[in-house]
Design a protein around this motif. Structure first.
Motif, PDB file in Angstrom:
ATOM      1  N   ASP A 292       0.441   4.078  -2.712  1.00 46.53           N
ATOM      2  CA  ASP A 292      -0.030   5.423  -2.392  1.00 46.53           C
ATOM      3  C   ASP A 292       1.073   6.468  -2.355  1.00 46.53           C
ATOM      4  O   ASP A 292       0.802   7.650  -2.483  1.00 46.53           O
TER       5      ASP A 292
ATOM      6  N   LEU B  62      -2.453   1.735   7.649  1.00 45.83           N
ATOM      7  CA  LEU B  62      -1.840   3.056   7.486  1.00 45.83           C
ATOM      8  C   LEU B  62      -0.848   3.346   8.611  1.00 45.83           C
ATOM      9  O   LEU B  62       0.179   3.965   8.389  1.00 45.83           O
ATOM     10  N   ASP B  63      -1.154   2.865   9.809  1.00 39.91           N
ATOM     11  CA  ASP B  63      -0.212   3.066  10.916  1.00 39.91           C
ATOM     12  C   ASP B  63       1.137   2.460  10.596  1.00 39.91           C
ATOM     13  O   ASP B  63       2.175   3.045  10.874  1.00 39.91           O
TER      14      ASP B  63
ATOM     15  N   GLU C 116       0.832  -1.206   0.000  1.00 38.32           N
ATOM     16  CA  GLU C 116       0.000   0.000   0.000  1.00 38.32           C
ATOM     17  C   GLU C 116       0.865   1.254   0.000  1.00 38.32           C
ATOM     18  O   GLU C 116       0.555   2.237  -0.662  1.00 38.32           O
TER      19      GLU C 116
ATOM     20  N   ALA D 280      -8.344  -0.595   7.899  1.00 39.79           N
ATOM     21  CA  ALA D 280      -7.491   0.221   7.037  1.00 39.79           C
ATOM     22  C   ALA D 280      -6.552   1.099   7.853  1.00 39.79           C
ATOM     23  O   ALA D 280      -5.390   1.293   7.490  1.00 39.79           O
ATOM     24  N   GLU D 281      -7.043   1.608   8.984  1.00 36.65           N
ATOM     25  CA  GLU D 281      -6.217   2.503   9.792  1.00 36.65           C
ATOM     26  C   GLU D 281      -4.970   1.796  10.298  1.00 36.65           C
ATOM     27  O   GLU D 281      -3.903   2.381  10.389  1.00 36.65           O
TER      28      GLU D 281
ATOM     29  N   PHE E 284       3.016   4.556   8.020  1.00 38.67           N
ATOM     30  CA  PHE E 284       3.660   5.763   8.533  1.00 38.67           C
ATOM     31  C   PHE E 284       4.796   5.446   9.489  1.00 38.67           C
ATOM     32  O   PHE E 284       5.707   6.236   9.659  1.00 38.67           O
ATOM     33  N   ARG E 285       4.732   4.287  10.089  1.00 39.82           N
ATOM     34  CA  ARG E 285       5.808   3.921  11.004  1.00 39.82           C
ATOM     35  C   ARG E 285       7.045   3.510  10.224  1.00 39.82           C
ATOM     36  O   ARG E 285       8.161   3.834  10.592  1.00 39.82           O
ATOM     37  N   ASP E 286       6.825   2.781   9.136  1.00 39.82           N
ATOM     38  CA  ASP E 286       7.960   2.199   8.429  1.00 39.82           C
ATOM     39  C   ASP E 286       8.557   3.100   7.362  1.00 39.82           C
ATOM     40  O   ASP E 286       9.661   2.885   6.919  1.00 39.82           O
ATOM     41  N   PHE E 287       7.779   4.077   6.905  1.00 40.95           N
ATOM     42  CA  PHE E 287       8.288   4.888   5.811  1.00 40.95           C
ATOM     43  C   PHE E 287       8.292   6.352   6.191  1.00 40.95           C
ATOM     44  O   PHE E 287       7.531   6.788   7.031  1.00 40.95           O
ATOM     45  N   CYS E 288       9.178   7.039   5.532  1.00 39.80           N
ATOM     46  CA  CYS E 288       9.247   8.472   5.731  1.00 39.80           C
ATOM     47  C   CYS E 288       8.352   9.084   4.681  1.00 39.80           C
ATOM     48  O   CYS E 288       8.749   9.311   3.554  1.00 39.80           O
ATOM     49  N   ILE E 289       7.106   9.294   5.030  1.00 43.09           N
ATOM     50  CA  ILE E 289       6.128   9.735   4.049  1.00 43.09           C
ATOM     51  C   ILE E 289       5.931  11.236   4.137  1.00 43.09           C
ATOM     52  O   ILE E 289       5.680  11.776   5.212  1.00 43.09           O
TER      53      ILE E 289
END
Lengths: 663, 517
Positions: free
Chosen positions: B213, B506-507, B209, B502-503, B510-515
């Motif tokens: 995204d 998404l968590d 994902e 889904a949340e 955001f934890r694993d990637f520098c978005i």
């Protein structure tokens, strides 16, 4: 009938453009219902830059669409929204993101020329019949006793403008306060009230009315914007050039090409942060109020400070985006910062391509109030207040497309409310707009909400390519916001696609014969017997054009739709798999729960825990209730039972919000 | 079923003793949505335990296919609603499973309104397991979720509004039983395995994902998808191996879970030994002798029972005892039935005060219903708790009688039995109460029926593996459809371990990637 839709969006220029687009829809609604003589007014903030000659130097990033957001733009266009066509007119750099990842997640995106976008919207608005545009800042929202025949404790009666001699009366008001509701700006160690630099702070009266008179729960969020860089001062030899698509794809279903010629498009530039950037961030932390605040900012649009702090020791991407054909500025996406201006310059100059960079306007942060969106209906009307609709950042979202989606739907319902028509909801099984609104009103927000494709459970069915078929017919037949011209076109497309698929199914050959005709195509050996055109399109090396060349008499009439037919053929089996699940969700969504239900004393066996949960969240439908964390299946059944029993008893007292999901 | 002497009950008892591995209890959410109504579902509709006839019910569009495949009726279906004696065979190996009655209910004239079938087979656990596994191996057929038959009947308009009320209670009971069962399962090695798969799938999905995204705008590290490829492949292999290797799966703890709990030195271990007829647990007058959970498998009136003795509840003096108390509380939480042991000599000498004393005692021993309806809580307690007033030989007969009378008249207390483990006085009466309680619990096919649970797990795991192959199929040319495969796989594992939203995905993103934006 006096219909007033009031936009108090004081955020940045793009932001306000988009919601305004949807004011227009409300008007379209009026037109289609033929309510002759109605007067519509729009009110803008004093600094709103709709008039030529005023520069919007502080607007946010000059782009539209993207992954997830592009879906919203396509859906808005399918409902006759303006932003898709405006984007096609104003775009200077078009690209489809995710091109290699499958049509369900393609992200149409464009860099915009701000000036052209503004012109387009302005001319559309000004040529809208029965639309009056007023300019002024809203001082106060006028409310009175609620209409006892409908749920809610209050009723909106109009607004007062600052310095306005008399109130403007209206039965529906749409509030889009952007970041201005109790907004404060942060730069370095200075804090000033306001929602955008250069604009007057909004009146405290509005905020007071929402909190005190209407008793709405309000939270606080933060966001920010990067400094704007003088294009001439950038060393463009040191950046990577990102070229647009050779053939720009328009956003709008009505457009076959974009205003900008393919060869006139502008490039974007890509560069990266350095360890020096990280050093400046760390050294300036004590001078940075914004970053020390603990209110929630978006995780996916963080400032360079929070990026560096969360992921130290890395390079971060910085996109330098054009602001328009004639603009001398670049927008550094990824460099939102809130440190003092002199340090901002130092930070920029740590990036090789920006070592001589000049800042036109420094970056800054904004803190602002939002209204917890669980207090809204799926129509975007405030549950407790008849006629009051909220859209955009006031509901805790971020981004133009998200705001536009709400603006459209709030506009539609505001107009319907004024005409005493039942309010409408969009289902999450049908559109990204539905997912967005359902997430907001059903679950609320803890950080600024942005659309992602992963939020849509039925992503396979909700594609950017089929938004017209999903939404345009309903938009015309039921909602009334779609023009006849668009409707006819969507019906033509829908029928042609159906015929095209039938034609594909009708052309059959044995796998050996297909191989002979198509040449080097590896068809699976396991399938014996004949294969039809739909089967063939499952192979990624086979396209509709190839089949049309073999069966021109059957298929060439549909060449206009070859790409859509390719996609339909591959996705259809997956969509069919989902269709039962979609039906089930829709069934549950169609059972609405009365908004004024007294859960605490409901005569059915529910635990006090569940009662409190229901009382707090106040789900609009049974489907929404099942998605509340902590809900039990047994409680759902009891609720269902109660609702059915009540519905049977008062068969004729209609629901105010019609949760119409059935296609 | 009642036998003349209580001791005969225990003659066939298989006693195994083991101390339990410490393991964290995970919070589970019960999925409130069914997988898909297009599926054909099956379930054991009769109670389990040793019964003469077991009824397995099938409902859904594939019911006629199921009937054909299981009975060899290739040409014609049985006449509607008429019992027919057939050989019931495995659909793939054609091995004979049982001879039994089959019934065919074409929709809409069936309980659910859909095409339905029933298999009436012999009630032994081996036969039932074989039939359930045979059904689960058919394509498009899966075990029913809690209350799903009734839900389908409801949607088909087959239930009147009055029946819906009953449905709520039924689902409540079923989900409660499932919750306790799930808690138990998740405690073991198997639970850890499923949890591990679930969290790895979650990561895979989150990474796909994130790539979908964000990769256009962000620095998503190279090779994220390659990592996912190999993770998905590894998961597929592991799940397939698990499905293929019957011995590997830890046997789900069988039977009705009965837990003995109470204050220290009330005689809990004596009760266990008395019921086991052997010194399974060490007994001493020193408070806090039992520090860990001691288990024994018993057969009560033909129903399998897993009896656990726990450490006495008090503020422990050392860390070992504190751990014992923690495990005891955990056990009580998971129990189908709790035997709360009270030292009768501690009862107030004034019998009128006994009910209040016992209420207080129960509130210490039992987990407090969290904010629930107190009425409901009390009702549930009296169903799932027996009070054992031990050491009755040390209480004057007159006080005992008057106390008994008080307790019978007081509302809201679970049934209480005076008993002396020392002299075995009162044991017969107690066993009769215990047995009827166990029987009621077994009447609920969901409390601790391992074959059904295993069949459910197998079906979900098989579908999960299937879905993962969709990932590889589309990986290179349509990542959205590939992700859909992982999402489906996760949904199926989620049916065992709890739902994934889904949340949550998404968590991880955001934890694993520098978005960024």
């Amino acid at each position: 009938v006096l219909v007033l839709e009031l936009f108090v969006d004081l955020y940045d220029i793009c932001e306000i453009f988009v919601p305004n687009v949807h004011t227009f829809f409300g008007l379209t609604v009026l037109e289609s219902f033929g309510s002759v003589g109605s007067v519509c007014s729009l009110s803008f903030s004093p600094n709103f830059t709709i008039f030529p000659g005023t520069q919007g130097a502080l607007s946010c990033n000059p782009s539209l669409g993207g992954v997830g957001k592009g879906h919203l733009v396509r859906e808005l266009d399918a409902l006759d929204g303006l932003c898709g066509r405006a984007g096609d007119w104003a775009g200077v750099h078009f690209s489809i993101l995710n091109r290699s990842k499958g049509p369900a997640v393609w992200g149409p995106r464009a860099q915009l020329d701000r000036e052209r976008y503004r012109q387009f919207i302005q001319s559309e608005l000004l040529s809208t019949p029965r639309l009056t545009v007023l300019e002024g800042s809203v001082e106060e929202l006028l409310v009175s006793q609620s209409n006892p025949n409908e749920p809610g404790h209050h009723r909106v009666t109009g607004i007062c403008l600052v310095n306005g001699s008399q109130p403007i009366l209206s039965s529906s008001v749409v509030l889009t306060t952007g970041t201005f509701l109790s907004g404060s700006l942060f730069m370095g160690q200075t804090t000033t009230p306001g929602g955008r630099i250069g604009d007057a702070p909004s009146c405290s009266g509005l905020s007071h009315t929402l909190r005190e008179t209407l008793g709405l729960r309000v939270g606080r969020l933060k966001t920010g914007t990067p400094p704007r860089i003088v294009k001439e001062s950038v060393e463009l030899s040191l950046v990577q050039i990102q070229t647009p698509d050779k053939e720009p794809t328009p956003f709008s279903f009505l457009n076959t090409h974009t205003h900008c010629k393919p060869e006139e498009q502008l490039p974007c530039y890509l560069t990266h942060t350095t360890p020096g950037v990280e050093r400046v961030v760390r050294e300036s932390l004590h001078l940075n109020c914004h970053i020390q605040q603990d209110s929630k900012g978006p995780r996916y649009c963080p400032s360079i400070e929070s990026r560096v702090l969360r992921f130290p020791g890395r390079q971060h991407q910085v996109w330098l985006e054009p602001e328009g054909l004639t603009s001398d500025l670049l927008y550094p996406q990824g460099l939102t910062m809130t440190m003092p201006p002199d340090l901002q310059l130092r930070l920029l100059r740590e990036i090789p391509a920006l070592h001589r960079a000049e800042i036109r306007t420094p970056g800054y942060g904004v803190h602002y109030d939002f209204v917890c969106p669980t207090q809204l209906n799926p129509s975007l009307q405030v549950k407790s207040t008849q006629g009051l609709f909220l859209a955009g950042q006031i509901n805790g979202t971020t981004g133009y497309e998200e705001a536009a989606a709400q603006g459209l739907w709030a506009g539609v319902n505001a107009a319907r409310a004024a005409l005493s028509l039942p309010l409408l909801a969009l289902c999450r099984t049908q559109s990204y707009i539905g997912v967005l609104i359902d997430d907001l009103v059903g679950r609320g927000v803890t950080e600024p909400y942005r659309m992602f494709t992963s939020r849509a459970e039925f992503r396979t069915s909700l594609r950017p390519d089929n938004a017209d078929i999903r939404l345009t017919p309903r938009g015309f037949e039921e909602v009334g916001c779609v023009s006849l011209r668009r409707y006819k076109e969507a019906v033509r497309v829908r029928d042609s696609l159906q015929e095209g698929l039938a034609a594909l199914k009708s052309v059959t050959l044995s796998s050996t014969r297909w191989r002979e005709k198509l040449g080097n195509i590896s068809l699976s050996e396991s399938r014996n017997g004949s294969l039809n055109g739909l089967d063939l399109l499952q192979y990624k090396d086979v396209s509709f054009e190839m089949l049309a060349a073999i069966f021109p008499e059957h298929l060439s009439p549909y060449l206009e739709f070859s790409q859509r037919l390719n996609i339909e053929a591959v996705y259809r089996p997956h969509c069919e798999k989902q269709s039962r699940e979609i039906e089930r969700v829709q069934e549950e969504e169609s059972l609405s729960l009365p908004p004024d239900m007294d859960y605490l004393s409901l005569p059915t066996s529910l635990s006090s825990e569940v009662r409190e949960l229901l009382d707090r969240v106040r789900p609009n439908t049974l489907g929404a209730a099942t998605r509340i964390p902590g809900m039990t299946p047994a409680a759902i059944v009891h609720l269902l039972h109660y609702v059915l029993r009540t519905a049977q008893r008062n068969q004729h007292t209609g629901q105010r919000v019609k949760a119409a999901c059935k296609p | 079923m009642l036998l003349s002497t209580p001791w005969r009950l225990w003659r066939s008892a298989i006693s195994t003793l083991k101390s339990l591995r410490p393991a964290p209890v995970r919070h589970l959410s019960i999925p409130t949505d069914a997988v898909c109504d297009a599926d054909t579902i099956f379930a054991l509709s009769s109670g389990h335990g040793r019964c003469g006839v077991a009824v397995v019910r099938v409902s859904g569009p594939a019911s006629s296919m199921v009937l054909r495949n299981m009975t060899g009726l290739t040409q014609t279906l049985p006449p509607p609603r008429t019992a027919l004696l057939r050989r019931i065979t495995d659909p793939h190996t054609k091995e004979l499973l049982d001879r039994g009655l089959v019934l065919w209910f074409p929709g809409p004239h069936s309980f659910t309104g859909e095409d339905s079938a029933e298999f009436h087979v012999h009630g032994g656990p081996a036969v039932i397991t074989a039939v359930l596994q045979g059904l689960g191996s058919l394509k498009g057929v899966r075990p029913a979720e809690a209350g799903e038959f009734t839900r389908r009947a409801f949607h088909a308009g087959k239930l009147g509004l009055t029946e819906v009320e009953g449905l709520g209670d039924l689902i409540h009971a079923e989900t409660e039983a499932q919750r306790r069962q799930a808690l138990r399962q998740m405690d073991g090695e198997l639970g850890h395995l499923y949890q591990d798969w679930s969290s790895r799938l979650k990561r895979c999905l989150a990474h796909v994902e994130a790539f979908i995204d964000f990769s256009e705008d962000e620095l998503i590290e190279d090779g994220v998808l390659n990592q996912v490829d190999s993770s998905v492949h590894r998961l597929q292999t592991e799940i397939e191996r698990h499905l293929g290797d019957e011995r590997r799966g830890e046997r789900l703890r069988n039977g009705v879970q009965v837990v003995i709990a109470g204050a220290t030195n009330a005689g809990k271990s004596s009760l266990l030994n008395t019921l086991c007829q052997r010194p399974a647990a060490i007994v001493s007058p020193i408070p806090g002798t039992t520090r860990d959970v001691v288990e024994a498998s018993l057969d009560i009136g033909g129903f399998p029972v897993l009896l656990s003795d726990t450490a006495g509840l008090r503020d422990g003096l050392d860390s070992v005892e504190r751990e014992g108390v923690r495990r005891a509380r955990q056990r009580v939480e998971q129990a189908d039935l709790t035997l709360v042991v009270v030292d009768s000599t501690q009862l107030p000498t004034e019998p009128k005060q006994a009910p209040t004393f016992l209420q207080g005692y129960l509130s210490i021993v039992l987990p407090q219903p969290s904010g629930g309806n107190p009425e409901e809580g009390r009702e549930a307690t009296s169903d799932r708790v027996l009070l054992v007033l031990n050491k009755s030989d040390l209480v004057p007969e007159a006080q005992k009688e008057r106390t008994e009378r008080e307790l019978r008249e007081s509302l809201g207390l679970p049934p209480a039995c005076f008993l002396s483990c020392h002299t075995t006085t009162g044991l017969g009466d107690f066993l009769a109460v215990l047995q009827s309680r166990v029987k009621t619990l077994c009447g609920n096919p969901l409390s601790g029926a391992p074959s059904l649970t295993q069949a459910r797990h197998r079906a979900h795991l098989q579908q999960s593996v299937q879905a993962l192959s969709q990932y590889h199929q589309y990986r290179n040319h349509d990542l959205a459809l590939a992700a859909e495969g992982v999402r489906l796989a996760l949904t199926h594992i989620g049916r065992i371990t709890g739902r994934v939203g889904a949340e949550e995905i998404l968590d991880i993103v955001f934890r694993d990637f520098c978005i960024g934006k």
